[in-house]
Design a protein around this motif. Sequence first.
Motif, short mmCIF file in Angstrom:
data_model
loop_
_atom_site.label_atom_id
_atom_site.label_comp_id
_atom_site.label_asym_id
_atom_site.label_seq_id
_atom_site.Cartn_x
_atom_site.Cartn_y
_atom_site.Cartn_z
N TYR A 104 0.71 -1.21 0.31
CA TYR A 104 -0.08 0.09 0.04
C TYR A 104 1.02 1.24 0.07
CZ TYR A 104 -2.84 3.74 1.78
OH TYR A 104 -3.45 4.85 1.80
N ARG A 108 1.70 4.02 -2.98
CA ARG A 108 1.25 5.36 -2.76
C ARG A 108 2.52 6.31 -3.25
NH1 ARG A 108 -2.94 7.50 0.21
NH2 ARG A 108 -2.12 9.63 -0.54
N ASP A 130 -5.57 -5.78 -3.93
CA ASP A 130 -6.52 -4.68 -3.17
C ASP A 130 -5.95 -3.56 -2.48
OD1 ASP A 130 -8.84 -6.53 -3.59
OD2 ASP A 130 -8.34 -7.89 -1.96
N GLU A 131 -4.61 -3.61 -2.22
CA GLU A 131 -4.06 -2.50 -1.70
C GLU A 131 -3.51 -1.58 -2.79
OE1 GLU A 131 -3.84 -5.52 -0.20
OE2 GLU A 131 -4.94 -4.99 1.69
N GLU A 134 -6.69 0.14 -3.44
CA GLU A 134 -7.08 1.33 -2.71
C GLU A 134 -5.90 2.50 -2.75
OE1 GLU A 134 -9.40 1.13 -0.51
OE2 GLU A 134 -9.39 -1.14 0.13
N ALA A 137 -7.55 4.25 -5.79
CA ALA A 137 -8.67 4.84 -5.45
C ALA A 137 -8.34 6.15 -4.62
CB ALA A 137 -9.58 3.90 -4.84
N GLU A 138 -7.68 6.12 -3.80
CA GLU A 138 -7.24 7.30 -3.15
C GLU A 138 -6.49 8.27 -3.43
OE1 GLU A 138 -5.60 5.82 0.76
OE2 GLU A 138 -7.19 4.46 1.05
N GLN A 166 -10.31 -10.17 -7.79
CA GLN A 166 -9.84 -8.99 -7.55
C GLN A 166 -10.33 -8.13 -8.74
OE1 GLN A 166 -6.04 -9.90 -6.69
NE2 GLN A 166 -6.05 -9.46 -4.60
N TRP A 170 -12.75 -4.80 -8.63
CA TRP A 170 -12.05 -3.65 -8.78
C TRP A 170 -12.58 -2.84 -10.19
CZ3 TRP A 170 -11.07 -0.53 -5.17
CH2 TRP A 170 -10.42 -1.09 -4.01
N LYS A 173 -14.17 0.50 -10.85
CA LYS A 173 -14.35 1.30 -9.60
C LYS A 173 -13.45 2.76 -9.39
CE LYS A 173 -16.97 -1.33 -7.51
NZ LYS A 173 -16.71 -2.73 -7.17
#
Length: 436
Positions: A104, A108, A130-131, A134, A137-138, A166, A170, A173
């Motif tokens: 994650y 980022r 998944d991470e 995320e 998405a963020e 997954q 996703w 999304k």
Amino acid sequence: MPTEVIHCAWLLTMAEGAEPIPDAYVKIVDDKIVEVGPWQDGVAADADVVTDARTKLVLPGLVNTHTHAAMVLFRSLGDDYPLYTWLQEKIWPLEANLTAEDVYYGTRLAINEMLCSGTTTFADQYFFMDEVAEAVAESGIRAVLSRGLLGSDAEVETKLEEAIEQAKKWKGKADGRITAMLGPHAPYTLSPAALRQIVTAARHYQLSLHIHVAETRDELEEIGKNYGKRPVAYLAEHGLFSRPVLMAHGVWLDEGEISYLAKQKVAVAHNPSSNMKLASGIAPVAQLLKAGITVSLGTDGAASNNRLDMFTEMRTASLLQKVANNDPTVLPAETALKMATIDGARALGLGDQIGSLEPGKKADLIMIDLEQNHLTPCFNPASLLVYSARGSDVAAVMVNGKWLVKEGRILAGDEEKVRTAAAECAKRLAQLQQGK
Ligand SMILES: N[C@@H](CCSC[C@H]1O[C@@H](n2cnc3c(=O)[nH]cnc32)[C@H](O)[C@@H]1O)C(=O)O
Ligand SMILES: [Zn+2]
């Protein structure tokens, strides 16, 4: 419906056959471009916001079509080795200790680096998808995600189930910014049975495939020894090309393979820095383009680059082909820019949504600050972008109609927090490795 008009010094739409437009505008409503053209009085009459970019050049956001984002955590931990040694002795042992949290924060950090250097879409192949999703998405960036599939048949079976879940979860999304592919890793890390299983799933779920192919001479030798074939023939035998394929590298391809890939409409993601750093070889990009193949650009992971800067890849791709072909007319600036924008979008199956600034497309665009020593004078904007500019010249970035970067910095304001957290993760991983 907020309407924004950007008034810029230069506009490169990257639409087919379009010339750079001086003193231009782009009109955006919500997440889409509605108008582009030369500036005229009245074009901003109905705008809620007018952005003054009269010292800036505007172009489509860059598309990084091959990376492993979270590998930023391993930056400089395994430099100066050939691919197999690098993967087996350096990277895979480090990856064995990765946690979801590492991936994650690594992702980022990579996204912040990519956004600040003008990348608005990236194609990733990694795990803990998944991470990764995320983080996408963020952050507001656009991405095409795949969970890397490699290992024993039993491992691949489990990972494939996870990958399908997954991909379903996703797809579409984050306001449509996320799409998914399946990620068979490479011909040398999957058995024929595993490959066939992945291809069958891809057909069933209508997914495209993101795979490393013909990256090194060692791969050619290994596949030759094990199966008596070259990598492309081996993959073809197991049905890989019955689905749309995003082929990373394609360094060791012969003429017959090039015309076969053209016929199969395979897109090749060229990663010049990674190929040079690992001394994998020089991809026959000029020949691929001549055959009509969509060739895009990628950084590969930051452990084999060690940047995630698409400006570096444009410049390197162009210079490398010139010297390899002993011909300075090969891969001119306009072609490098196409590879990093519209052809990148096409390679990811997103050609109708992004890659050029045309009415109806998503508002993914970047601005380059022209008021700098090394960008003066501006006679030829394409040339300036490919040969003179760097990622750090990116002043502002919009994805899906939202400003994510202004004055060269991430607007969300958590850059430092992400950097600190990622550095902590990287430190722990490096220590675990040393402790062995
Ligand atoms: N190890 C994971 C899946 C990894 S996905 C993607 C893989 O590609 C690897 N990789 C990165 N760059 C390259 C490259 O240039 N060629 C081949 N593999 C690479 C990367 O280290 C990573 O292991 C699991 O347990 O399921
Ligand atoms: Zn790779």
